[in-house]
Write a protein that holds these residues in place. Sequence first.
Motif, short mmCIF file in Angstrom:
data_model
loop_
_atom_site.label_atom_id
_atom_site.label_comp_id
_atom_site.label_asym_id
_atom_site.label_seq_id
_atom_site.Cartn_x
_atom_site.Cartn_y
_atom_site.Cartn_z
N GLY A 91 0.80 -1.22 0.00
CA GLY A 91 0.00 0.00 0.00
C GLY A 91 0.83 1.26 0.00
N VAL A 92 2.02 1.20 -0.63
CA VAL A 92 2.89 2.38 -0.72
C VAL A 92 3.22 2.65 -2.18
CG1 VAL A 92 3.89 1.93 1.54
CG2 VAL A 92 5.04 1.05 -0.50
N GLU A 93 3.62 3.87 -2.47
CA GLU A 93 4.08 4.22 -3.80
C GLU A 93 5.56 3.86 -3.94
OE1 GLU A 93 2.56 5.45 -6.55
OE2 GLU A 93 0.67 5.12 -5.47
N PRO A 94 5.95 3.24 -5.04
CA PRO A 94 7.39 2.98 -5.22
C PRO A 94 8.16 4.28 -5.36
CG PRO A 94 6.16 2.47 -7.23
CD PRO A 94 5.15 2.76 -6.17
N THR A 95 9.41 4.26 -4.98
CA THR A 95 10.26 5.45 -5.01
C THR A 95 11.30 5.31 -6.11
OG1 THR A 95 9.96 5.79 -2.63
CG2 THR A 95 11.86 6.85 -3.66
N SER A 96 11.41 6.33 -6.93
CA SER A 96 12.33 6.30 -8.08
C SER A 96 13.75 6.66 -7.66
CB SER A 96 11.84 7.27 -9.15
OG SER A 96 12.71 7.29 -10.25
N PHE A 97 14.72 5.90 -8.19
CA PHE A 97 16.13 6.19 -7.98
C PHE A 97 16.83 6.28 -9.33
CE2 PHE A 97 15.05 4.76 -3.78
CZ PHE A 97 15.96 5.40 -2.94
N PRO A 98 17.92 7.05 -9.40
CA PRO A 98 18.62 7.20 -10.68
C PRO A 98 19.17 5.87 -11.19
CG PRO A 98 19.37 8.84 -9.09
CD PRO A 98 18.53 7.85 -8.33
N GLY A 99 19.24 5.75 -12.52
CA GLY A 99 19.87 4.59 -13.14
C GLY A 99 18.96 3.39 -13.21
N GLY A 100 19.60 2.23 -13.38
CA GLY A 100 18.85 1.00 -13.51
C GLY A 100 19.00 0.09 -12.31
#
Length: 263
Positions: A235-244
């Motif tokens: 029930g959380v939003e994923p968090t974006s990180f740089p790169g792959g």
Amino acid sequence: MSHLEVPDARLYYEVRGSGPLVVLVGAPMDAQPFEPLADLLATDHTVLTTDPRGIRRSTVADRGADSTPELRADDLSRLIAHLDAGPATVLGSSGGAVSALALTQAHPEQVTTVIAHEPPVTELLEDVEDLRARTEDIVATHRSGDVEGALRKFLLLANLHLPEQIVRQMVDDRDEQATADADYQNDRMMRPTVYWRPDLALLRSVPSRVVIGIGEDSTGQLCDRTSRALADGLGVEPTSFPGGHVGFAEDPKAFAERWRAVL
């Protein structure tokens, strides 16, 4: 740089800096690719990196025994207790994210925030039966001696597209240690890791903050899918990180900046 004796293993670990404790961990990835990020975070944190049991400088008493997420979580718990510097912020990547989640489930009192970066929790996906069959095929292919075939099947399963030159180097340039690590990964680490199913109810209830990280360049890859399924289950939003998938090694500075912003 030091070692810690734990049940059935001897763990290699490194400590940098001073301040609140940060743990950086992979699986099967060893500590070395985390070094640039660790140096950046060590300006104001105590940073622990480690080779997971059975990989590179961390030895095990029985290489025929599985490396499970629970065992690796216990290893991390013992390292944190040994340093007497916790609780910790834990960043786990790939299989190390599974280890970090298992640690959070078993010892939430040792974890303030866990950032699970692209954990391969395939048991949460609808096509899990197909993924299990393909995983078994990878293991069998590697055990047959077809190292290159197993690697190519793994990359196809993960939907990781590497230049042919890099793939050839991964096969042709393996030294004795890299070969041993690949054997251990395929024989004793891969299946326990990807067949591990997180306890979603427990992770929702722990006092630790749980962050699910996804690389900006990972769209469509297997670990993008698994991470989104896990975030949805929590029930959380994923968090974006740089790169792959290994963004922390591709651009450590950008990753460190994002890490600090997330915290």
